[in-house]
Design an enzyme around this catalytic site. Sequence first.
Site, mmCIF file in Angstrom:
data_model
loop_
_atom_site.group_PDB
_atom_site.id
_atom_site.type_symbol
_atom_site.label_atom_id
_atom_site.label_comp_id
_atom_site.label_asym_id
_atom_site.label_seq_id
_atom_site.Cartn_x
_atom_site.Cartn_y
_atom_site.Cartn_z
ATOM 1 N N HIS A 1 0.867 -1.181 0.000
ATOM 2 C CA HIS A 1 0.000 0.000 0.000
ATOM 3 C C HIS A 1 0.910 1.239 0.000
ATOM 4 O O HIS A 1 2.033 1.197 0.512
ATOM 5 C CB HIS A 1 -0.838 -0.042 1.284
ATOM 6 C CG HIS A 1 -1.905 0.988 1.396
ATOM 7 N ND1 HIS A 1 -1.658 2.266 1.808
ATOM 8 C CD2 HIS A 1 -3.237 0.924 1.188
ATOM 9 C CE1 HIS A 1 -2.795 2.958 1.849
ATOM 10 N NE2 HIS A 1 -3.772 2.156 1.468
ATOM 11 N N ASP B 1 2.924 -4.516 8.018
ATOM 12 C CA ASP B 1 1.733 -3.674 7.874
ATOM 13 C C ASP B 1 0.528 -4.601 8.034
ATOM 14 O O ASP B 1 0.179 -5.351 7.130
ATOM 15 C CB ASP B 1 1.753 -3.006 6.493
ATOM 16 C CG ASP B 1 0.432 -2.300 6.165
ATOM 17 O OD1 ASP B 1 -0.511 -2.365 6.975
ATOM 18 O OD2 ASP B 1 0.357 -1.698 5.082
ATOM 19 N N GLN C 1 -4.658 -5.045 7.001
ATOM 20 C CA GLN C 1 -5.609 -6.058 6.548
ATOM 21 C C GLN C 1 -5.420 -7.373 7.303
ATOM 22 O O GLN C 1 -6.389 -8.092 7.547
ATOM 23 C CB GLN C 1 -5.447 -6.316 5.037
ATOM 24 C CG GLN C 1 -5.623 -5.079 4.164
ATOM 25 C CD GLN C 1 -7.052 -4.553 4.142
ATOM 26 O OE1 GLN C 1 -8.005 -5.247 4.478
ATOM 27 N NE2 GLN C 1 -7.204 -3.298 3.741
ATOM 28 N N LYS D 1 -10.481 -0.336 10.261
ATOM 29 C CA LYS D 1 -10.675 -1.556 9.457
ATOM 30 C C LYS D 1 -10.999 -2.753 10.347
ATOM 31 O O LYS D 1 -11.411 -3.805 9.877
ATOM 32 C CB LYS D 1 -9.423 -1.858 8.641
ATOM 33 C CG LYS D 1 -9.147 -0.828 7.556
ATOM 34 C CD LYS D 1 -8.012 -1.266 6.667
ATOM 35 C CE LYS D 1 -7.358 -0.118 5.955
ATOM 36 N NZ LYS D 1 -8.101 0.389 4.815
ATOM 37 N N CYS E 1 -4.709 2.613 -3.620
ATOM 38 C CA CYS E 1 -3.452 3.070 -3.005
ATOM 39 C C CYS E 1 -2.333 2.047 -3.218
ATOM 40 O O CYS E 1 -1.517 1.806 -2.315
ATOM 41 C CB CYS E 1 -3.619 3.360 -1.505
ATOM 42 S SG CYS E 1 -4.776 4.679 -1.184
HETATM 43 N N1 PMP Z 1 -1.882 -0.696 4.490
HETATM 44 C C1 PMP Z 1 -2.857 -1.413 3.925
HETATM 45 C C2 PMP Z 1 -2.546 -2.794 3.417
HETATM 46 C C3 PMP Z 1 -4.134 -0.881 3.818
HETATM 47 O O1 PMP Z 1 -5.116 -1.601 3.247
HETATM 48 C C4 PMP Z 1 -4.387 0.413 4.310
HETATM 49 C C5 PMP Z 1 -5.752 1.056 4.177
HETATM 50 N N2 PMP Z 1 -6.307 0.951 2.902
HETATM 51 C C6 PMP Z 1 -3.349 1.106 4.917
HETATM 52 C C7 PMP Z 1 -2.104 0.527 4.983
HETATM 53 C C8 PMP Z 1 -3.534 2.486 5.492
HETATM 54 O O2 PMP Z 1 -4.466 2.482 6.526
HETATM 55 P P1 PMP Z 1 -4.918 3.901 7.144
HETATM 56 O O3 PMP Z 1 -5.396 4.709 6.001
HETATM 57 O O4 PMP Z 1 -5.988 3.567 8.107
HETATM 58 O O5 PMP Z 1 -3.710 4.463 7.782
#
Ligand code: PMP
Length: 426
Positions: A142, A219, A222, A245, A384
């Site tokens: 991401h 990270d 998910q 999430k 993203c």
């Molecule tokens: N890493 C992953 C794999 C994600 O799916 C996301 C959210 N789409 C993020 C990081 C970032 O999360 P946040 O926007 O809540 O900081």
Amino acid sequence: MDGLPRELGQQTPAAYDVERVRADFPILARRVHEKPGKPGKPLVYLDTAASAQKPRVVLDALMSAYSDDYANVHRGLYELSARSTEAFEAARTTVQRFLNAGSDREIIFTKSTTEAINLVAHSFGEAFLTEGDEVMLTEMEHHANIVPWQLLRARKGIKLVVVPVGDDGALDLAEVEARIGPRTKLISVTHVSNVLGTVVPVKELVALAHAHGVPVMVDGSQGAVHMPVDVRDLDCDFYALTGHKLYGPTGVGVLYGKEDLLDRMPPFLGGGDMIRRVTFEETTFAELPAKFEAGTPPIAETIGLAAAMDYLEGLGRAAIAAHEHDVGAYAMARLAEVPGLTLYGTTPDKAAIASFTLDCAHAHDISTLVDMSHGVALRAGHHCAQPLMDKFGVAATTRASIGLYTTRAEIDVLVDALLRVREIFA
Ligand code: PMP
């Protein structure tokens, strides 16, 4: 997961009563596109990977945090502040238990995964990285796990080493090992891809990295959602998650870090709460975890996150995972029946996230149409993860993501809606 026999998709794991679970989520009872004289359609929410809906216990915890015991935390000498602090610190213990961390000093509250990764990039980067050192990422990260490292690269002249993923979205650990060298200082990798659903074998990756003396940041935005996480078993050095999430509130996230590493890292943000003593000449810093929690934290949100974790544990993390796997497998099998549909991420035992393109319509049009015709909420775009889109040679995909409340019947609605899109465009 792909190639699942259709009959298998017809069975629900016995112990998990998804209808009872759905009743815990007020928003799932609402209809979308209601107009005077038009009843609208039931909401089919298939965008849980972007942000999960909230169970009533989380909403109640938020309400109670503000209406029963609200005051700023830490240092308050009156009862209300003491109670607020107690609830806030109890939330830390809940997170510690949820991740099976060894100490609550290893649990840092942030506002999100994004902030947690930025914290590590700044602070670990400051303490341990010099020009020419390497941070290893994968092709399916991401942007939150790419851009902070690029910013560090601009500041310190480090190098980013990117491990490719296979056409099915799998991460081959041999590809990781082949890229570890004397300058590799950190591997930062997603637990579960938010686009492909690929589950990275984190425990094996960590063992491999540690054999070369390289720490690993995970990270878990998910990952923590789809499976039980035991940071001591994984032996990872950092694990980040984001509250919204995980069926909790927005505005709160967690960084788990091994105490000896966090102890040796400088603060990320400066301000109140993270200090021991301040003079204009010099400041000394608080112990963990306060050292990394500058300013007033997200108090109610943190308490809400703990309520979400309690809720997930009450349902049973393994039971949730089994349910999601079941519905996810059903989704992959049913989506494969749609003519002209290409699925991205087809590894066995992937998490319940299905990204796809249709040969006849743009991802954004698909998302708009299925919402209008069938009340289905899907995400469309680059998610993203633009480098991953580049790898697959697409500008965007449409993504259906499954949560603990998703039913097979909802997947059937999605497939009907996609067939309708085909009728319109073909
Ligand atoms: N890493 C992953 C794999 C994600 O799916 C996301 C959210 N789409 C993020 C990081 C970032 O999360 P946040 O926007 O809540 O900081």
